[in-house]
Design a protein around this motif. Sequence first.
Motif, PDB file in Angstrom:
ATOM      1  N   ILE A 131       0.860  -1.185   0.000  1.00 40.62           N
ATOM      2  CA  ILE A 131       0.000   0.000   0.000  1.00 40.62           C
ATOM      3  C   ILE A 131       0.891   1.229   0.000  1.00 40.62           C
ATOM      4  CG2 ILE A 131      -1.796   1.291   1.201  1.00 40.62           C
ATOM      5  CD1 ILE A 131      -2.729  -1.320   2.460  1.00 40.62           C
ATOM      6  N   ASP A 132       0.829   1.993  -1.085  1.00 38.42           N
ATOM      7  CA  ASP A 132       1.656   3.190  -1.251  1.00 38.42           C
ATOM      8  C   ASP A 132       0.845   4.408  -0.834  1.00 38.42           C
ATOM      9  OD1 ASP A 132       3.257   5.284  -1.996  1.00 38.42           O
ATOM     10  OD2 ASP A 132       3.627   4.559  -4.037  1.00 38.42           O
ATOM     11  N   MET A 133       1.072   4.888   0.386  1.00 43.34           N
ATOM     12  CA  MET A 133       0.308   6.003   0.920  1.00 43.34           C
ATOM     13  C   MET A 133       0.724   7.359   0.355  1.00 43.34           C
ATOM     14  SD  MET A 133      -2.144   5.149   2.935  1.00 43.34           S
ATOM     15  CE  MET A 133      -2.763   3.875   4.042  1.00 43.34           C
ATOM     16  N   SER A 134       1.736   7.388  -0.510  1.00 42.16           N
ATOM     17  CA  SER A 134       2.078   8.644  -1.173  1.00 42.16           C
ATOM     18  C   SER A 134       1.108   8.944  -2.310  1.00 42.16           C
ATOM     19  CB  SER A 134       3.511   8.607  -1.715  1.00 42.16           C
ATOM     20  OG  SER A 134       3.619   7.717  -2.816  1.00 42.16           O
ATOM     21  N   VAL A 135       0.321   7.963  -2.680  1.00 40.65           N
ATOM     22  CA  VAL A 135      -0.666   8.108  -3.749  1.00 40.65           C
ATOM     23  C   VAL A 135      -1.961   8.681  -3.180  1.00 40.65           C
ATOM     24  CG1 VAL A 135      -2.040   6.860  -5.475  1.00 40.65           C
ATOM     25  CG2 VAL A 135       0.342   6.212  -5.058  1.00 40.65           C
ATOM     26  N   HIS A 136      -2.584   9.593  -3.909  1.00 35.57           N
ATOM     27  CA  HIS A 136      -3.864  10.193  -3.526  1.00 35.57           C
ATOM     28  C   HIS A 136      -4.883   9.093  -3.234  1.00 35.57           C
ATOM     29  CE1 HIS A 136      -7.634  12.433  -3.971  1.00 35.57           C
ATOM     30  NE2 HIS A 136      -6.950  13.557  -3.900  1.00 35.57           N
ATOM     31  N   SER A 137      -5.670   9.266  -2.179  1.00 38.95           N
ATOM     32  CA  SER A 137      -6.583   8.194  -1.763  1.00 38.95           C
ATOM     33  C   SER A 137      -7.719   7.946  -2.746  1.00 38.95           C
ATOM     34  CB  SER A 137      -7.165   8.494  -0.375  1.00 38.95           C
ATOM     35  OG  SER A 137      -8.110   9.544  -0.424  1.00 38.95           O
ATOM     36  N   GLY A 138      -7.925   8.849  -3.690  1.00 40.65           N
ATOM     37  CA  GLY A 138      -8.936   8.633  -4.713  1.00 40.65           C
ATOM     38  C   GLY A 138      -8.447   7.794  -5.871  1.00 40.65           C
ATOM     39  N   LEU A 139      -7.161   7.410  -5.843  1.00 40.71           N
ATOM     40  CA  LEU A 139      -6.563   6.554  -6.862  1.00 40.71           C
ATOM     41  C   LEU A 139      -6.209   5.194  -6.243  1.00 40.71           C
ATOM     42  CD1 LEU A 139      -4.109   9.125  -8.496  1.00 40.71           C
ATOM     43  CD2 LEU A 139      -6.313   8.365  -9.403  1.00 40.71           C
ATOM     44  N   LYS A 140      -6.098   4.186  -7.072  1.00 34.30           N
ATOM     45  CA  LYS A 140      -5.764   2.858  -6.574  1.00 34.30           C
ATOM     46  C   LYS A 140      -4.323   2.847  -6.067  1.00 34.30           C
ATOM     47  CE  LYS A 140      -9.052   0.452  -9.536  1.00 34.30           C
ATOM     48  NZ  LYS A 140      -9.257  -0.542 -10.613  1.00 34.30           N
ATOM     49  N   SER A 160     -13.557  -4.764   5.022  1.00 35.74           N
ATOM     50  CA  SER A 160     -14.244  -4.039   3.955  1.00 35.74           C
ATOM     51  C   SER A 160     -15.204  -3.027   4.568  1.00 35.74           C
ATOM     52  CB  SER A 160     -14.998  -5.004   3.037  1.00 35.74           C
ATOM     53  OG  SER A 160     -16.101  -5.582   3.694  1.00 35.74           O
ATOM     54  N   TRP A 161     -15.626  -2.079   3.724  1.00 43.38           N
ATOM     55  CA  TRP A 161     -16.516  -1.008   4.182  1.00 43.38           C
ATOM     56  C   TRP A 161     -17.303  -0.529   2.977  1.00 43.38           C
ATOM     57  CZ3 TRP A 161     -14.472   4.480   5.791  1.00 43.38           C
ATOM     58  CH2 TRP A 161     -15.508   5.223   6.373  1.00 43.38           C
ATOM     59  N   GLU A 162     -18.598  -0.524   3.108  1.00 43.60           N
ATOM     60  CA  GLU A 162     -19.439  -0.156   1.975  1.00 43.60           C
ATOM     61  C   GLU A 162     -19.251   1.294   1.530  1.00 43.60           C
ATOM     62  OE1 GLU A 162     -21.580  -0.185   5.884  1.00 43.60           O
ATOM     63  OE2 GLU A 162     -20.595  -1.731   4.664  1.00 43.60           O
ATOM     64  N   ALA A 163     -18.660   2.128   2.367  1.00 39.12           N
ATOM     65  CA  ALA A 163     -18.410   3.524   1.992  1.00 39.12           C
ATOM     66  C   ALA A 163     -17.252   3.671   1.006  1.00 39.12           C
ATOM     67  CB  ALA A 163     -18.128   4.366   3.236  1.00 39.12           C
ATOM     68  N   VAL A 164     -16.401   2.641   0.916  1.00 38.54           N
ATOM     69  CA  VAL A 164     -15.260   2.700  -0.001  1.00 38.54           C
ATOM     70  C   VAL A 164     -15.742   2.340  -1.411  1.00 38.54           C
ATOM     71  CG1 VAL A 164     -12.986   1.768  -0.563  1.00 38.54           C
ATOM     72  CG2 VAL A 164     -13.646   2.093   1.836  1.00 38.54           C
ATOM     73  N   PRO A 165     -15.471   3.194  -2.394  1.00 38.97           N
ATOM     74  CA  PRO A 165     -15.920   2.911  -3.764  1.00 38.97           C
ATOM     75  C   PRO A 165     -15.132   1.757  -4.396  1.00 38.97           C
ATOM     76  CG  PRO A 165     -15.388   5.256  -3.449  1.00 38.97           C
ATOM     77  CD  PRO A 165     -14.841   4.511  -2.285  1.00 38.97           C
ATOM     78  N   ASP A 166     -15.720   1.182  -5.421  1.00 37.91           N
ATOM     79  CA  ASP A 166     -15.030   0.147  -6.185  1.00 37.91           C
ATOM     80  C   ASP A 166     -14.040   0.745  -7.175  1.00 37.91           C
ATOM     81  OD1 ASP A 166     -16.503  -1.982  -5.022  1.00 37.91           O
ATOM     82  OD2 ASP A 166     -18.152  -1.612  -6.420  1.00 37.91           O
ATOM     83  N   GLN A 167     -14.397   1.897  -7.747  1.00 34.46           N
ATOM     84  CA  GLN A 167     -13.591   2.534  -8.783  1.00 34.46           C
ATOM     85  C   GLN A 167     -12.988   3.842  -8.284  1.00 34.46           C
ATOM     86  OE1 GLN A 167     -12.964   0.863 -11.518  1.00 34.46           O
ATOM     87  NE2 GLN A 167     -14.377  -0.770 -10.904  1.00 34.46           N
ATOM     88  N   GLU A 168     -11.992   4.304  -8.969  1.00 37.36           N
ATOM     89  CA  GLU A 168     -11.297   5.525  -8.580  1.00 37.36           C
ATOM     90  C   GLU A 168     -12.226   6.733  -8.610  1.00 37.36           C
ATOM     91  OE1 GLU A 168      -6.724   4.515  -9.765  1.00 37.36           O
ATOM     92  OE2 GLU A 168      -8.043   5.202 -11.372  1.00 37.36           O
ATOM     93  N   VAL A 169     -12.032   7.636  -7.647  1.00 36.16           N
ATOM     94  CA  VAL A 169     -12.909   8.799  -7.484  1.00 36.16           C
ATOM     95  C   VAL A 169     -12.139  10.116  -7.517  1.00 36.16           C
ATOM     96  CG1 VAL A 169     -14.693   7.543  -6.237  1.00 36.16           C
ATOM     97  CG2 VAL A 169     -12.779   8.543  -4.965  1.00 36.16           C
ATOM     98  N   TYR A 170     -10.853  10.056  -7.869  1.00 39.98           N
ATOM     99  CA  TYR A 170     -10.029  11.265  -7.945  1.00 39.98           C
ATOM    100  C   TYR A 170     -10.717  12.310  -8.818  1.00 39.98           C
ATOM    101  CZ  TYR A 170      -6.008  14.250  -8.830  1.00 39.98           C
ATOM    102  OH  TYR A 170      -5.169  15.328  -8.919  1.00 39.98           O
ATOM    103  N   PRO A 171     -10.743  13.601  -8.414  1.00 37.75           N
ATOM    104  CA  PRO A 171      -9.965  14.242  -7.341  1.00 37.75           C
ATOM    105  C   PRO A 171     -10.557  14.118  -5.939  1.00 37.75           C
ATOM    106  CG  PRO A 171     -11.245  15.885  -8.487  1.00 37.75           C
ATOM    107  CD  PRO A 171     -11.477  14.583  -9.215  1.00 37.75           C
TER     108      PRO A 171
END
Length: 206
Positions: free
Chosen positions: A60-69, A158-169
Amino acid sequence: MRLTFTVLITLFFLYCNNGVPKEAASKGEPLNIESARIKAKQALDFCNRKEFNNDFCILIDMSVHSGLKRMMVWDFKKDTVSLSFLVAHGCCGNPWSNDFSNDHPGFSNVENSHCSSLGRFKIGERSYSSWGVHVKYALHGLDSTNSNAFKRFVVFHSWEAVPDQEVYPNGTPETWGCPAVSNKSFEIIDPLLNASLKPVLMWIYD
């Protein structure tokens, strides 16, 4: 034929880089596969020495924006990413379930900090969860930066609030420190973890 192949390769890299067009990804910090490969080599060495699963690990690369995989299932045999997912990080002092720290998460090993911790984790016992698909995995911190993970009740779920697909920005909703994925993502990862005869390594870094 050569021109057609070149066009196909170009389109592949343009649209398959984290599942978003390159122009969109460049506004955030997309996964750097070469950097992940270096981390994966270190992970494989650790797994071999500690008799962990040496077929795959979770990075898990936390330097990546959380809206991206930014969560990767890394295939050691093929030396590449086999699966990638969105993953939540801890909210720290921010309100829970928002995305205020989507590109600048805080990290802590302190109880009740509600932050995620960096470092290597052994993915432990599978048990019931009140969240998501009702399954969770205990996380045992293996470094000084995450040694309190188990007693902080930081788990993989898991958590239903987390999307399946990227949501950036936009970012992924934030937890009280747990690395949480969408229900659909967890249903893909869970059989891999449950079938493993050896402990699986999760490495959270930035």
